[in-house]
Each structure stands twice: as structure tokens, then as C-alpha cells.
Design a protein around this motif. Structure first.
Motif, PDB file in Angstrom:
ATOM      1  N   VAL A 286       0.296   6.730  -4.432  1.00  0.00           N
ATOM      2  CA  VAL A 286       0.005   6.131  -5.731  1.00  0.00           C
ATOM      3  C   VAL A 286      -1.497   5.878  -5.834  1.00  0.00           C
ATOM      4  CG1 VAL A 286       0.416   4.130  -7.231  1.00  0.00           C
ATOM      5  CG2 VAL A 286       2.276   5.048  -5.842  1.00  0.00           C
ATOM      6  N   PRO A 287      -2.162   6.319  -6.917  1.00  0.00           N
ATOM      7  CA  PRO A 287      -3.590   6.024  -7.084  1.00  0.00           C
ATOM      8  C   PRO A 287      -3.849   4.525  -7.036  1.00  0.00           C
ATOM      9  CG  PRO A 287      -2.840   7.598  -8.743  1.00  0.00           C
ATOM     10  CD  PRO A 287      -1.609   7.097  -8.035  1.00  0.00           C
ATOM     11  N   SER A 288      -4.984   4.130  -6.456  1.00  0.00           N
ATOM     12  CA  SER A 288      -5.276   2.703  -6.307  1.00  0.00           C
ATOM     13  C   SER A 288      -5.284   1.987  -7.645  1.00  0.00           C
ATOM     14  CB  SER A 288      -6.624   2.516  -5.598  1.00  0.00           C
ATOM     15  OG  SER A 288      -7.666   3.148  -6.335  1.00  0.00           O
ATOM     16  N   SER A 289      -5.684   2.681  -8.708  1.00  0.00           N
ATOM     17  CA  SER A 289      -5.714   2.059 -10.035  1.00  0.00           C
ATOM     18  C   SER A 289      -4.320   1.749 -10.562  1.00  0.00           C
ATOM     19  CB  SER A 289      -6.437   2.975 -11.028  1.00  0.00           C
ATOM     20  OG  SER A 289      -5.759   4.215 -11.138  1.00  0.00           O
ATOM     21  N   ALA A 290      -3.304   2.393  -9.997  1.00  0.00           N
ATOM     22  CA  ALA A 290      -1.934   2.210 -10.484  1.00  0.00           C
ATOM     23  C   ALA A 290      -1.071   1.391  -9.535  1.00  0.00           C
ATOM     24  CB  ALA A 290      -1.276   3.570 -10.707  1.00  0.00           C
ATOM     25  N   LEU A 291      -1.617   0.944  -8.399  1.00  0.00           N
ATOM     26  CA  LEU A 291      -0.805   0.175  -7.455  1.00  0.00           C
ATOM     27  C   LEU A 291      -0.201  -1.038  -8.143  1.00  0.00           C
ATOM     28  CD1 LEU A 291      -2.716   0.131  -4.036  1.00  0.00           C
ATOM     29  CD2 LEU A 291      -0.470   1.113  -4.527  1.00  0.00           C
TER      30      LEU A 291
ATOM     31  N   GLY B   6      -0.235  11.080 -17.442  1.00  0.00           N
ATOM     32  CA  GLY B   6      -0.148  12.341 -16.711  1.00  0.00           C
ATOM     33  C   GLY B   6      -0.005  12.138 -15.216  1.00  0.00           C
ATOM     34  N   GLU B   7      -0.783  11.212 -14.660  1.00  0.00           N
ATOM     35  CA  GLU B   7      -0.717  10.938 -13.220  1.00  0.00           C
ATOM     36  C   GLU B   7       0.673  10.447 -12.817  1.00  0.00           C
ATOM     37  OE1 GLU B   7      -4.962   9.503 -11.468  1.00  0.00           O
ATOM     38  OE2 GLU B   7      -4.043   8.169 -12.938  1.00  0.00           O
ATOM     39  N   GLN B   8       1.214   9.544 -13.624  1.00  0.00           N
ATOM     40  CA  GLN B   8       2.518   8.981 -13.290  1.00  0.00           C
ATOM     41  C   GLN B   8       3.607  10.044 -13.378  1.00  0.00           C
ATOM     42  OE1 GLN B   8       5.244   5.059 -14.345  1.00  0.00           O
ATOM     43  NE2 GLN B   8       3.889   5.851 -15.914  1.00  0.00           N
ATOM     44  N   THR B   9       3.548  10.895 -14.388  1.00  0.00           N
ATOM     45  CA  THR B   9       4.564  11.935 -14.535  1.00  0.00           C
ATOM     46  C   THR B   9       4.490  12.927 -13.378  1.00  0.00           C
ATOM     47  OG1 THR B   9       4.630  11.697 -16.939  1.00  0.00           O
ATOM     48  CG2 THR B   9       5.411  13.781 -16.031  1.00  0.00           C
ATOM     49  N   ALA B  10       3.278  13.258 -12.933  1.00  0.00           N
ATOM     50  CA  ALA B  10       3.136  14.150 -11.776  1.00  0.00           C
ATOM     51  C   ALA B  10       3.713  13.504 -10.525  1.00  0.00           C
ATOM     52  CB  ALA B  10       1.666  14.508 -11.573  1.00  0.00           C
ATOM     53  N   TRP B  11       3.450  12.212 -10.355  1.00  0.00           N
ATOM     54  CA  TRP B  11       3.994  11.476  -9.207  1.00  0.00           C
ATOM     55  C   TRP B  11       5.519  11.420  -9.277  1.00  0.00           C
ATOM     56  CZ3 TRP B  11       6.674   6.747  -9.160  1.00  0.00           C
ATOM     57  CH2 TRP B  11       6.843   6.146  -7.902  1.00  0.00           C
TER      58      TRP B  11
ATOM     59  N   SER C  32       8.150   3.134  -5.634  1.00  0.00           N
ATOM     60  CA  SER C  32       9.528   3.506  -5.303  1.00  0.00           C
ATOM     61  C   SER C  32       9.938   2.806  -4.019  1.00  0.00           C
ATOM     62  CB  SER C  32       9.670   5.028  -5.147  1.00  0.00           C
ATOM     63  OG  SER C  32       8.917   5.492  -4.036  1.00  0.00           O
ATOM     64  N   PHE C  33      11.235   2.700  -3.823  1.00  0.00           N
ATOM     65  CA  PHE C  33      11.753   2.176  -2.558  1.00  0.00           C
ATOM     66  C   PHE C  33      13.102   2.824  -2.291  1.00  0.00           C
ATOM     67  CE2 PHE C  33      13.541  -0.658  -5.722  1.00  0.00           C
ATOM     68  CZ  PHE C  33      14.813  -0.969  -5.252  1.00  0.00           C
TER      69      PHE C  33
ATOM     70  N   ALA D 201       0.836  -1.190   0.000  1.00  0.00           N
ATOM     71  CA  ALA D 201       0.000   0.000   0.000  1.00  0.00           C
ATOM     72  C   ALA D 201       0.877   1.248   0.000  1.00  0.00           C
ATOM     73  CB  ALA D 201      -0.912   0.000   1.223  1.00  0.00           C
ATOM     74  N   ASP D 202       0.521   2.224  -0.832  1.00  0.00           N
ATOM     75  CA  ASP D 202       1.265   3.472  -0.930  1.00  0.00           C
ATOM     76  C   ASP D 202       0.262   4.597  -1.178  1.00  0.00           C
ATOM     77  OD1 ASP D 202       2.814   5.677  -1.570  1.00  0.00           O
ATOM     78  OD2 ASP D 202       4.186   4.589  -2.862  1.00  0.00           O
TER      79      ASP D 202
END
Length: 353
Positions: free
Chosen positions: A186-191, A219-224, A196-197, A182-183
Motif C-alpha cells: 500500500v502506498p504510504s499516502s494511502a496507509l 487508480g492506485e487503489q483499483t490496481a491494488w 486487507s486481512f 505497515a503494508d
């Protein structure tokens, strides 16, 4: 971990070097097959053994089996606090499940690695097996057993994880095979597709490059990613993803869109080193103060050079893995082929993130 059917049992763990220490035991939840069980009370820098035991009574437990072979115990070292040294391996595009890949994995196992980064396409041709689960069991878990029993492997999605036979319930089977922690960032749809670690003050950012080829979440991933790179608490960051921004190999144009979105972020954050796969070869490229490494030589299906890309320093169409060694003053890499021959050595300059 996942069992093929519900069974009573226990998760056991203890320090490897303390034979007088009894096993800590955690019961398996009834009726479940998929487990994500945190281990508590670990001492930093200590090596542990972990074993799943199947059965009702602790005295009569038996180890689970994978293709008839006993699985476990798994050994790992709890990360040491304040330890600047790391020694890890990088491999990719290994998913055919052939004997030469097994030999490469056995070679890697001799290097006493803290962990392994996998640059994607960990399983190919899933249609050759009866199910994605069987394909992963045969071509990944059984194949990588020498490493998996000694150190964690951190994989990223490859383009072939989106092939129709590789899907389960509409998503890559990858996200079930490598169950995500769980993170909240990160959006639940992308878990499970990007994460990262941290080890030794270094942030490893594991990305999904298929987002640039229609899988969604670009877009979501690039923002993250931008948020992760802006975190000042790390010595520096090392991104890992499948499709290379630059390559002299077969897939020369596949990373164009990715490069537009991500390369400037890497440069601004002082990223020293980026790992990718996808092209089945080894290449080291220096561009705009960064070192880009293509490491997709995990199988004997290899790609020759097509057109040299600017900044290319080394190119080898050879099976290989990359050994990375980091201290408080130096970051170095060594590309090693299946015969143990050194293909390339480099010292990578770093600056604090």
C-alpha cells in the motif's frame, strides 16, 4: 492505542484461561502517546487478555480511563491455524452515538463474534464535540466498548470522514483513530485508508469508496484491488467499502463510477459477497452471480426505499446488524434487527478464488 498525555506504564498480556500464567509485560516508550506494539509468542486458537497499565512499578499499575470508566482488559483470540469456521458481525452508519445504537451493540455482543466489520461513517457530526478525538472517544470507542473489549472491529472510511470538522492535519481523523499496520503493498499516502486481512483462509479487502468522490487514489487503489483479488492463496475474498454499487435506497446513483471500475473485477475473481453501507437500511441484492449487501442500519436515522434496483431480494428500513457464519462447506448470513427479530436469511454460494 493512544493516551491523552505521555505517562510511564506497561502493556500486559496473558492467556485468559491460564490463571497461573503470569503477565508478559512490555514497557511503554517514554514521551509517547500513540503506541503500536506487536504481541509475540501467541498460541493459535488461544484467548488472551491485554491490559494497559499506567505507573512506574508493576505492583501499583492502574488502568487508563475513558469518560471515567476503566478501559480493559481487552480480550481476543489468536487466529487458529487451519480452522475453517468463522462467525462475524457487520454493522454500519452508527455514528450518532445514541442509546438505540448502544442497544444494538449490546445485542451484537451476545453473539460470540470473532470480529466485526464496520461499513463506514463510524462517527457523525464531529462538530458537536470539542475535537475529532473527543468525538471518536464518545461516539465510537465508548459506544462500541462492549464489542471492542471482546473482539477486533475492522472499519472502512465513510463519506462523512471527509467532512471538514472530521479532518486533522488535512487527513481524516479516521487514519489516526485506527492506526494502520505497515503494508509494503500500500502506498504510504494511502496507509489506513485501504487495507486487507486474512482469517480462516478468507481475504477481507477493506476499501475507500470516497476515492470515487474526490479523495484521490482511485487508480492506485483499483490496481491494488486487482492484485489482491488475483492472489490464489485464499479460499475467496470479501470486499467491504462504504458506498454501495447497487441500492434501492436514498443514494441510488452514488456508486455508479465505483461499479464501473470494481464490479467486473469482483465477478472475474469469483467474489461471493460484497458489503457496503451509506444507505441507512438493510438490502440484499443478487447481480451477476454476486450477493451485494447494504448494511447501514446502525442508528435510528433510517432511509426508505426509493426505486427498486434490479436483483433486490430483501429491503428493510430497520436498525440491524448482519451475522455471517462460514464453515468449510457453507457461507450464510442472517440480518437481525434491534429487537432480535430475523429480517433475512440467505445461503451464499461460493467458489474458490
Amino acid at each position: 492505542f493512544e493516551l491523552d498525555r505521555p505517562a510511564p506504564g506497561w502493556l500486559l498480556y496473558r492467556p485468559v484461561l491460564d490463571e497461573e500464567q503470569g503477565w508478559w509485560a512490555i514497557p511503554l516508550a517514554e514521551g509517547e502517546t500513540v503506541y503500536q506494539m506487536p504481541l509475540v509468542g501467541l498460541t493459535p486458537g488461544t484467548r488472551y487478555a491485554v491490559q494497559v497499565g499506567i505507573g512506574e512499578a508493576l505492583e501499583t499499575l492502574r488502568a487508563p480511563r475513558l469518560f471515567g470508566a476503566k478501559w480493559g482488559p481487552v480480550r481476543f483470540t489468536a487466529p487458529a491455524l487451519g480452522e475453517p469456521k468463522l462467525r462475524f458481525g457487520v454493522v454500519g452508519d452508527s455514528g450518532f452515538g445514541d442509546d438505540k445504537t448502544r442497544a444494538l451493540i449490546e445485542l451484537m455482543d451476545g453473539y460470540d463474534l470473532d470480529f466485526v466489520l464496520h461499513t463506514g461513517d463510524s462517527v457523525y457530526n464531529i462538530y458537536e464535540e470539542s475535537s475529532p478525538a473527543e468525538a471518536y472517544a464518545k461516539k465510537y470507542f465508548s459506544m462500541f466498548a462492549p464489542l471492542l473489549l471482546q473482539a477486533p472491529i475492522f472499519p472502512v472510511l465513510g463519506n462523512h470522514d471527509f467532512d471538514l470538522p472530521a479532518l486533522a492535519d488535512g487527513r481524516p481523523y479516521f487514519v489516526r483513530a485506527f492506526l494502520a499496520l505497515a503494508d509494503p503493498s500500500v502506498p504510504s499516502s494511502a496507509l489506513g485508508t485501504w487495507y486487507s486481512f486474512e482469517r480462516s483462509g478468507i481475504q477481507f479487502i477493506m476499501l475507500d469508496s470516497a476515492a470515487f468522490h474526490g479523495s484521490g487514489g482511485r487508480g492506485e487503489q483499483t490496481a491494488w484491488l486487482e492484485e489482491r483479488l488475483a492472489d490464489p492463496s485464499f479460499r475467496f475474498s470479501i470486499p467491504v467499502f462504504h458506498t454501495p454499487p447497487y441500492t434501492s435506497g436514498l443514494h441510488r446513483g452514488d456508486g455508479n463510477a465505483l461499479r464501473l471500475d470494481w464490479s467486473e473485477l469482483f465477478e472475474a475473481a469469483g467474489v461471493p459477497l460484497v458489503f457496503s453501507g451509506h444507505d441507512h437500511n438493510y438490502e440484499r441484492i443478487e447481480r451477476d452471480g454476486l450477493t451485494y449487501v447494504v448494511s447501514g442500519g446502525g442508528s435510528p436515522v433510517l432511509y426508505r426505499k426509493t426505486q427498486p434496483v434490479g436483483g433486490s431480494q430483501q429491503f428493510h428500513a430497520r436498525m440491524h446488524f448482519v451475522l455471517v457464519e462460514i464453515s468449510d462447506v457453507r457461507l450464510s448470513l442472517t440480518a437481525i434487527d434491534l429487537d432480535g427479530k430475523v429480517l433475512d436469511r440467505a445461503i451464499i454460494p461460493t467458489r474458490p478464488g
